[in-house]
Design an enzyme around this catalytic site. Structure first.
Site, short mmCIF file in Angstrom:
data_model
loop_
_atom_site.label_atom_id
_atom_site.label_comp_id
_atom_site.label_asym_id
_atom_site.label_seq_id
_atom_site.Cartn_x
_atom_site.Cartn_y
_atom_site.Cartn_z
N ASP A 157 3.70 -7.68 -6.32
CA ASP A 157 3.63 -6.32 -6.61
C ASP A 157 3.54 -5.49 -5.17
OD1 ASP A 157 1.02 -6.62 -5.84
OD2 ASP A 157 0.03 -5.29 -7.05
N CYS B 203 -2.92 -2.95 -6.34
CA CYS B 203 -3.99 -3.94 -6.13
C CYS B 203 -5.52 -3.30 -6.72
CB CYS B 203 -4.12 -4.41 -4.91
SG CYS B 203 -2.89 -4.98 -4.27
#
Length: 313
Positions: free
Chosen positions: A177, A302
């Site tokens: 990501d 995150c």
């Protein structure tokens, strides 16, 4: 069963259309992880708990997390998990629009620790970095083929596209990501290193990823549309540190909104915001300063985890 959730220091991350550590994708029709741009019931976050992890930066990373939580709470319900003895302070920092619940959390990486939600229907494509997943610090003794088979079974994936990533150049072994993110089926934004980035940096994992994606098709046979998402100039940003994650790809899609980092390089911040606005034209693009989170090796994505469903009133 291989590990999907361990510590941020060793695991990969979810991204874009996925909601599972280590993967980026839209799941198949039998089971699916809802695309992140679909409706959320709420966002989960986690209060940084330990001075042994953050040292003197603990107050500052808490400021970053509270800032992100307050920003998201303008668009959808936010639940912050905090240790019971830290709940009162977390509530004060986050404000009354954020629900703070008592839970024995260790750190802020909600993407690694919150439950994964799967349901029926989906597009069936998943992107994943081999450096993070086929790694003894995450799935010891498990081959790539075994990991792929178990992911397909667990998440209903039809096609897995493996990206090399890079080992040992950042604390996550190249979580996906921070590298590549779906914005629509078959459309991805790819992190691109600034021209002055050292050649041995984890950021250059994007070169191999671009080569793979330019030749690949998704589960429906569509070629990928790959759009570069350039990083800021490290000499212009306000943050610092050996583990600083300067990618804009670690954005979070919430209800009617997208949250992205603001690094302080005005030209790069503006360019990245424009790219995200182009791909999410009907959503507000909200820039948030997260220098301490980024210095700890992470980003907004995150530190958040979405629960799919009808928005909580």
């Amino acid at each position: 069963m291989f590990s999907l959730c361990k510590s941020h220091r060793t695991d990969n991350e979810a991204a874009g259309a996925a909601s599972t550590p280590g993967v980026e994708g839209t799941a198949a029709k039998e089971l699916r992880m809802g695309a992140e741009w679909e409706s959320h019931a709420r966002t989960f976050m986690s209060w940084p708990a330990l001075e042994s992890v953050w040292g003197e930066d603990l107050p500052y990373v808490r400021e970053d997390i509270a800032r992100v939580a307050r920003a998201i709470a303008d668009y959808e319900y936010v639940v912050m998990m905090a240790r019971p003895d830290q709940r009162k302070a977390a509530q004060k920092a986050c404000g009354r629009d954020v629900e703070v619940i008592p839970l024995e959390v260790d750190d802020l990486w909600a993407r690694d620790t919150v439950l994964v939600f799967v349901e029926d229907d989906g597009e069936g494509t998943l992107l994943i970095t081999e450096s993070s997943i086929v790694n003894d610090n995450r799935n010891p003794g498990k081959s790539r083929d075994l990991i792929e088979a178990e992911i397909k079974q667990t998440l209903g994936i039809k096609k897995v596209i493996w990206l090399a990533g890079v080992r040992g150049q950042d604390i996550t072994d190249a979580h996906v990501d921070s590298l590549v993110r779906f914005t629509a089926p078959g459309v991805v934004l790819l992190d691109r290193a600034h021209p002055d980035t050292p050649p041995d940096s984890w950021s250059h994992a994007s070169d191999q990823a671009k080569a793979v994606l330019s030749k690949a098709t998704d589960a429906e046979g569509r070629p990928f549309e790959v759009i570069d998402l350039p990083q800021p100039d490290l000499y212009e940003i306000t943050g610092e540190g050996d583990d600083f994650v300067s990618t804009y790809a670690n954005f979070y899609v919430a209800n009617e909104s997208v949250f992205m980092p603001k690094f302080g390089d005005r030209e790069a911040d503006k360019r990245a915001r424009s790219i995200l606005q182009e791909h999410f034209p009907e959503r507000d693009i909200v820039q948030v300063r997260i220098d301490t989170i980024a210095a700890g090796g992470g980003g907004i994505h995150c530190s958040t985890h979405d629960e799919p469903g009808k928005p909580v009133d």
